[in-house]
Scaffold this motif. Structure first.
Motif, mmCIF file in Angstrom:
data_model
loop_
_atom_site.group_PDB
_atom_site.id
_atom_site.type_symbol
_atom_site.label_atom_id
_atom_site.label_comp_id
_atom_site.label_asym_id
_atom_site.label_seq_id
_atom_site.Cartn_x
_atom_site.Cartn_y
_atom_site.Cartn_z
ATOM 1 N N VAL A 1 4.853 -12.431 -4.229
ATOM 2 C CA VAL A 1 5.142 -11.516 -3.924
ATOM 3 C C VAL A 1 6.232 -10.298 -4.486
ATOM 4 O O VAL A 1 6.462 -10.165 -5.646
ATOM 5 N N ARG A 2 6.799 -9.707 -3.385
ATOM 6 C CA ARG A 2 7.725 -8.656 -4.066
ATOM 7 C C ARG A 2 7.256 -7.573 -4.983
ATOM 8 O O ARG A 2 8.032 -7.586 -5.950
ATOM 9 N N PHE A 3 6.038 -7.270 -5.316
ATOM 10 C CA PHE A 3 5.347 -6.631 -5.931
ATOM 11 C C PHE A 3 5.740 -5.275 -6.398
ATOM 12 O O PHE A 3 5.860 -4.802 -5.180
ATOM 13 N N PRO A 4 5.905 -4.671 -7.545
ATOM 14 C CA PRO A 4 5.754 -3.333 -7.422
ATOM 15 C C PRO A 4 5.116 -2.614 -6.554
ATOM 16 O O PRO A 4 3.615 -2.340 -6.938
ATOM 17 N N VAL A 5 5.353 -1.457 -5.801
ATOM 18 C CA VAL A 5 4.167 -0.903 -4.838
ATOM 19 C C VAL A 5 3.710 0.671 -5.408
ATOM 20 O O VAL A 5 4.413 1.174 -5.383
ATOM 21 N N ASP A 6 2.391 0.570 -5.310
ATOM 22 C CA ASP A 6 2.282 1.615 -5.784
ATOM 23 C C ASP A 6 1.302 2.931 -4.081
ATOM 24 O O ASP A 6 0.733 1.709 -3.306
ATOM 25 N N ASP A 7 2.202 3.516 -3.980
ATOM 26 C CA ASP A 7 2.142 4.059 -2.142
ATOM 27 C C ASP A 7 0.489 4.690 -2.011
ATOM 28 O O ASP A 7 -0.112 3.910 -1.255
ATOM 29 N N ARG A 8 -0.184 5.066 -2.729
ATOM 30 C CA ARG A 8 -1.263 5.136 -3.032
ATOM 31 C C ARG A 8 -2.411 3.655 -2.946
ATOM 32 O O ARG A 8 -2.913 4.428 -1.897
ATOM 33 N N GLU A 9 -2.385 3.386 -3.500
ATOM 34 C CA GLU A 9 -2.955 2.358 -3.199
ATOM 35 C C GLU A 9 -2.668 1.664 -2.445
ATOM 36 O O GLU A 9 -3.769 0.212 -2.184
ATOM 37 N N LEU A 10 -1.597 1.150 -1.848
ATOM 38 C CA LEU A 10 -1.229 0.336 -0.633
ATOM 39 C C LEU A 10 -1.483 1.325 0.698
ATOM 40 O O LEU A 10 -2.248 0.742 1.607
ATOM 41 N N SER A 11 -1.742 2.335 0.393
ATOM 42 C CA SER A 11 -1.965 2.990 1.496
ATOM 43 C C SER A 11 -3.752 3.156 1.584
ATOM 44 O O SER A 11 -4.485 2.913 2.610
ATOM 45 N N ALA A 12 -4.546 3.393 0.636
ATOM 46 C CA ALA A 12 -5.873 2.854 0.212
ATOM 47 C C ALA A 12 -6.577 2.085 0.933
ATOM 48 O O ALA A 12 -7.205 2.082 1.415
ATOM 49 N N LEU A 13 -5.757 0.680 1.019
ATOM 50 C CA LEU A 13 -6.024 -0.529 0.963
ATOM 51 C C LEU A 13 -5.841 -0.461 2.947
ATOM 52 O O LEU A 13 -6.664 -0.921 3.060
ATOM 53 N N HIS A 14 -5.192 -0.440 3.108
ATOM 54 C CA HIS A 14 -4.443 0.118 4.981
ATOM 55 C C HIS A 14 -5.948 0.946 5.056
ATOM 56 O O HIS A 14 -6.692 0.791 6.483
ATOM 57 N N ALA A 15 -6.224 2.330 4.992
ATOM 58 C CA ALA A 15 -6.832 2.930 4.766
ATOM 59 C C ALA A 15 -8.514 1.803 5.507
ATOM 60 O O ALA A 15 -9.430 2.110 6.417
ATOM 61 N N ALA A 16 -9.051 1.403 4.303
ATOM 62 C CA ALA A 16 -9.582 0.569 3.988
ATOM 63 C C ALA A 16 -10.111 -0.470 5.023
ATOM 64 O O ALA A 16 -11.540 -1.118 5.567
ATOM 65 N N ALA A 17 -8.985 -1.209 5.113
ATOM 66 C CA ALA A 17 -9.104 -2.727 6.323
ATOM 67 C C ALA A 17 -9.000 -2.253 7.562
ATOM 68 O O ALA A 17 -9.975 -2.557 8.398
ATOM 69 N N PHE A 18 -8.024 -1.039 8.409
ATOM 70 C CA PHE A 18 -8.201 -0.316 9.365
ATOM 71 C C PHE A 18 -8.647 0.667 9.640
ATOM 72 O O PHE A 18 -8.563 1.053 11.009
#
Length: 131
Positions: A6-23
């Motif tokens: 919960v409320r982990f330190p966000v890496d913008d590149r990592e989360l953006s890559a996850l979104h691209a893979a998921a959507f």
């Protein structure tokens, strides 16, 4: 094993890559960390070997209503219950913040996930396209 954080330190590149893979689509790096810090009640990540494989955020009105947004699980980790664990952890966080209602909008193919797996109930709602 997948860890839920919960409320982990966000890496913008990592989360953006996850979104691209998921959507689907190309990776377009978004300023997730700044956006979440400013607008989210909370966010929850699923990590496998310290790699982000799932995500959900909860925004709110500062009172009774919270909203699930951006639920995503990497396709390589789908169908393992990660999405359900993320949404239920997000619901626990909203409840701890004394929210009374947790809303979610979803596409028809996700009905079973949100209503049956996660326990939401169907309601009438409206949507206004602004752009």
């Amino acid at each position: 094993m997948t860890d839920i954080r919960v409320r982990f330190p966000v890496d913008d590149r990592e989360l953006s890559a996850l979104h691209a893979a998921a959507f689907g689509g190309a990776v377009e790096v978004q300023a997730w960390g700044a956006r979440l810090e400013r607008w989210a009640l909370t966010w929850v990540g699923a990590f496998s070997n310290d790699r982000l494989v799932g995500f959900v955020q909860v925004c709110w009105d500062g009172g009774a209503h919270a909203f699930v947004l951006d639920t995503a699980v990497h396709p390589d980790h789908g169908r393992q219950g990660i999405g359900k664990r993320l949404v239920l952890a997000a619901a626990d966080e909203a409840k701890a913040a004394l929210c009374e209602w947790l809303h979610v909008d979803f596409e028809p193919h996700l009905t079973a996930f949100y209503l049956e797996a996660c326990g939401f109930r169907p309601t009438d709602a409206g949507l206004l396209k602004l752009r």
